[in-house]
Design a protein around this motif. Structure first.
Motif, PDB file in Angstrom:
ATOM      1  N   ASP A 150     -37.274 -15.542  68.499  1.00 24.63           N
ATOM      2  CA  ASP A 150     -37.885 -16.802  68.065  1.00 24.63           C
ATOM      3  C   ASP A 150     -37.667 -17.043  66.569  1.00 24.63           C
ATOM      4  N   GLU A 151     -37.814 -15.995  65.768  1.00 28.77           N
ATOM      5  CA  GLU A 151     -37.612 -16.114  64.326  1.00 28.77           C
ATOM      6  C   GLU A 151     -36.164 -16.485  64.003  1.00 28.77           C
ATOM      7  N   MET A 152     -35.225 -15.869  64.706  1.00 30.88           N
ATOM      8  CA  MET A 152     -33.809 -16.181  64.456  1.00 30.88           C
ATOM      9  C   MET A 152     -33.526 -17.656  64.725  1.00 30.88           C
ATOM     10  N   PHE A 153     -34.053 -18.173  65.809  1.00 32.97           N
ATOM     11  CA  PHE A 153     -33.822 -19.584  66.112  1.00 32.97           C
ATOM     12  C   PHE A 153     -34.559 -20.508  65.147  1.00 32.97           C
ATOM     13  N   ARG A 154     -35.733 -20.067  64.726  1.00 33.32           N
ATOM     14  CA  ARG A 154     -36.493 -20.887  63.768  1.00 33.32           C
ATOM     15  C   ARG A 154     -35.707 -21.048  62.472  1.00 33.32           C
TER      16      ARG A 154
END
Length: 186
Positions: A150-154
């Motif tokens: 999720d952090e990578m996509f954010r």
């Protein structure tokens, strides 16, 4: 949010609900074999193709692979029945049955023998993905894997839209994921 769905949400065009590549809004996309499922909906009128992402000279093209897992919880009451089911699902017959489901689309299985039986290599666009599988890598297993994803996509979305410096965004990802790891390490 499942990883595949996160990718789709980021890549969908709000006006059409389709990948912007198929609607002609972008010239190329980095995507997975599931993008081929859009073909049935869009029937593009322009020439297109699939190729591996180029890498440094002298290296083999690679990709990542992933999927879903079935587990038997610790303390399961019907261990023998669950184990029998898991062996079937993960075995040849179960994998073939799953791969033949009506909505399987262009899903590649983890079993080359099943992929061969379904003649997936006869689709030249799908064959590109199949040819990459011997060099594929998977994300390491982590108890905070979803947080990392999720952090990578954010931050990818922020970087693409010029809302942060790449190194600072990556440092932020590390800080947030490390914080999540610290919560479960206590």
């Amino acid at each position: 949010m499942q990883h595949r769905h996160a990718v789709e949400l980021l890549e969908r065009d709000g006006a059409t609900g389709l990948n912007p590549f198929w609607t002609g809004k972008v010239g190329f996309v980095v995507d997975g074999n599931w993008i081929l499922n859009d073909l049935a909906k869009t029937k593009p009128t322009f020439e297109w193709g699939v190729t591996p992402i180029p890498g440094p000279e002298g290296t083999q093209p690679t990709t990542w692979s992933g999927g879903f897992s079935y587990i038997m919880p610790k303390g399961a009451k019907q261990k023998e029945a669950a184990w029998t089911l898991l062996k079937f699902i993960a075995g040849y017959d179960g994998t073939l049955l799953w791969a033949k489901r009506p909505d399987a689309g262009n899903d590649i299985t983890a079993m080359p023998k099943v992929n061969a039986e379904l003649k997936m290599e006869e689709n030249p666009n799908l064959k590109v993905f199949l040819d990459l599988m011997p060099n594929a890598h998977f994300r390491p297993v982590s108890p905070v894997g979803q947080k990392l994803w999720d952090e990578m996509f954010r931050v990818q979305d922020l970087a693409i839209n010029g809302k942060g410096e790449p190194q600072a965004l990556l440092d932020e990802v590390k800080k947030n994921v490390d914080s999540e790891l610290a919560k479960i390490s206590k």
